[in-house]
Design a protein around this motif. Sequence first.
Motif, mmCIF file in Angstrom:
data_model
loop_
_atom_site.group_PDB
_atom_site.id
_atom_site.type_symbol
_atom_site.label_atom_id
_atom_site.label_comp_id
_atom_site.label_asym_id
_atom_site.label_seq_id
_atom_site.Cartn_x
_atom_site.Cartn_y
_atom_site.Cartn_z
ATOM 1 N N SER A 8 0.815 -1.201 0.000
ATOM 2 C CA SER A 8 0.000 0.000 0.000
ATOM 3 C C SER A 8 0.845 1.245 0.000
ATOM 4 O O SER A 8 0.374 2.319 -0.322
ATOM 5 N N ALA A 9 2.091 1.121 0.353
ATOM 6 C CA ALA A 9 2.982 2.291 0.342
ATOM 7 C C ALA A 9 3.234 2.772 -1.059
ATOM 8 O O ALA A 9 3.813 3.807 -1.268
ATOM 9 N N GLU A 10 2.783 2.000 -2.074
ATOM 10 C CA GLU A 10 3.046 2.376 -3.463
ATOM 11 C C GLU A 10 2.173 3.543 -3.910
ATOM 12 O O GLU A 10 2.174 3.933 -5.070
ATOM 13 N N THR A 11 1.413 4.116 -2.982
ATOM 14 C CA THR A 11 0.605 5.285 -3.326
ATOM 15 C C THR A 11 1.478 6.448 -3.705
ATOM 16 O O THR A 11 1.016 7.417 -4.273
ATOM 17 N N GLY A 12 2.769 6.345 -3.429
ATOM 18 C CA GLY A 12 3.671 7.420 -3.840
ATOM 19 C C GLY A 12 4.046 8.350 -2.719
ATOM 20 O O GLY A 12 4.867 9.222 -2.894
ATOM 21 N N VAL A 13 3.417 8.236 -1.532
ATOM 22 C CA VAL A 13 3.730 9.102 -0.403
ATOM 23 C C VAL A 13 4.383 8.265 0.678
ATOM 24 O O VAL A 13 3.731 7.439 1.309
ATOM 25 N N PRO A 14 5.691 8.404 0.892
ATOM 26 C CA PRO A 14 6.367 7.605 1.912
ATOM 27 C C PRO A 14 5.803 7.901 3.291
ATOM 28 O O PRO A 14 5.488 9.052 3.611
ATOM 29 N N VAL A 116 5.337 7.126 -16.975
ATOM 30 C CA VAL A 116 4.689 6.020 -16.274
ATOM 31 C C VAL A 116 3.442 6.547 -15.592
ATOM 32 O O VAL A 116 3.242 7.757 -15.470
ATOM 33 N N GLU A 117 2.600 5.629 -15.157
ATOM 34 C CA GLU A 117 1.409 5.991 -14.394
ATOM 35 C C GLU A 117 1.327 5.109 -13.154
ATOM 36 O O GLU A 117 1.747 3.946 -13.176
ATOM 37 N N VAL A 118 0.800 5.673 -12.089
ATOM 38 C CA VAL A 118 0.714 4.948 -10.820
ATOM 39 C C VAL A 118 -0.407 3.920 -10.886
ATOM 40 O O VAL A 118 -1.518 4.218 -11.330
ATOM 41 N N VAL A 119 -0.102 2.704 -10.446
ATOM 42 C CA VAL A 119 -1.104 1.645 -10.320
ATOM 43 C C VAL A 119 -1.231 1.353 -8.829
ATOM 44 O O VAL A 119 -0.326 0.756 -8.238
ATOM 45 N N PRO A 120 -2.307 1.797 -8.176
ATOM 46 C CA PRO A 120 -2.448 1.625 -6.731
ATOM 47 C C PRO A 120 -2.204 0.189 -6.279
ATOM 48 O O PRO A 120 -2.701 -0.761 -6.883
ATOM 49 N N ASN A 121 -1.404 0.065 -5.215
ATOM 50 C CA ASN A 121 -1.103 -1.221 -4.576
ATOM 51 C C ASN A 121 -0.290 -2.177 -5.453
ATOM 52 O O ASN A 121 -0.123 -3.343 -5.104
ATOM 53 N N ARG A 122 0.190 -1.711 -6.591
ATOM 54 C CA ARG A 122 0.983 -2.584 -7.457
ATOM 55 C C ARG A 122 2.314 -1.964 -7.842
ATOM 56 O O ARG A 122 3.345 -2.604 -7.766
ATOM 57 N N GLY A 123 2.308 -0.718 -8.282
ATOM 58 C CA GLY A 123 3.559 -0.091 -8.702
ATOM 59 C C GLY A 123 3.324 0.972 -9.750
ATOM 60 O O GLY A 123 2.427 1.804 -9.624
#
Length: 264
Positions: A8-14, A116-123
């Motif tokens: 879930s940390a892959e949301t892009g906000v550490p 690239v584009e963000v894929v929630p919970n994947r990368g």
Amino acid sequence: MKQGTQGSAETGVPEFPAPAVRMPSQPGAADVDRERADSAGAVRGEHTHSEQPIPRPVVQRASVRGQILDALRTALVTAELRPGEVYSAPALGERFGVSATPVREAMQQLALEGAVEVVPNRGFRVVQRDARELAELAEVRGLIEVPVILRLARTVPAERWAELRPSAETTVRAASSGCRATYAEADRAFHRAVLSLAGNEQLVRIADDLHRRTQWPLVGAATSPGRSDLVADAAEHAALLDALIARDLDAVRALVRVHFAGTR
């Protein structure tokens, strides 16, 4: 290229743990004596226990992020990061021998650039581009750069154009190597050098961003530009400089239009 799933940390906000709050205590006699000793040492130019270290890790982290960003950009140009594929920050971090944090930060920058584009919970998924998008980018570049180059052709003295000869020669050597990533960087550097003569930093930045986008591979492309294609593109740089130095406006106009129509 390793792939994996992202938490879930892959949301892009550490996420960082909240710092513990500690109430200050009253100083005792030993503390007062130590503070006086530190003050005396500071007067003499000596190191004291109260000095705070320079936060060097911040600089080091930024350096790692920049190196990872450069590596990812190279992987995009060479199609090592394949269009349509999803890559997780932990998996890429393992590949580069770093933690997921600088990879995630670099990927967020690439997301801002449209790579690239963000894929929630994947990368992060590498954006898929087709021939139509490439043609549209080439058209926009032409609309921006061609008028500027034609204006500069009328105003910039020959000796200034001659100073760009080493940059053009660098693109020829890069093309001869057959390495698409090496040529991509040299190609953009040459165009930045030309446009910088206009004295407009925003123009250079926008044009360079568009140029970078044209260098990403197309989805489903059977082949990528080969060595002969790169060499032909680089040769147009040298021919353009020759025309600019000679103040041959007709040749300049023809060369820049052909060059942008055949954007690599």
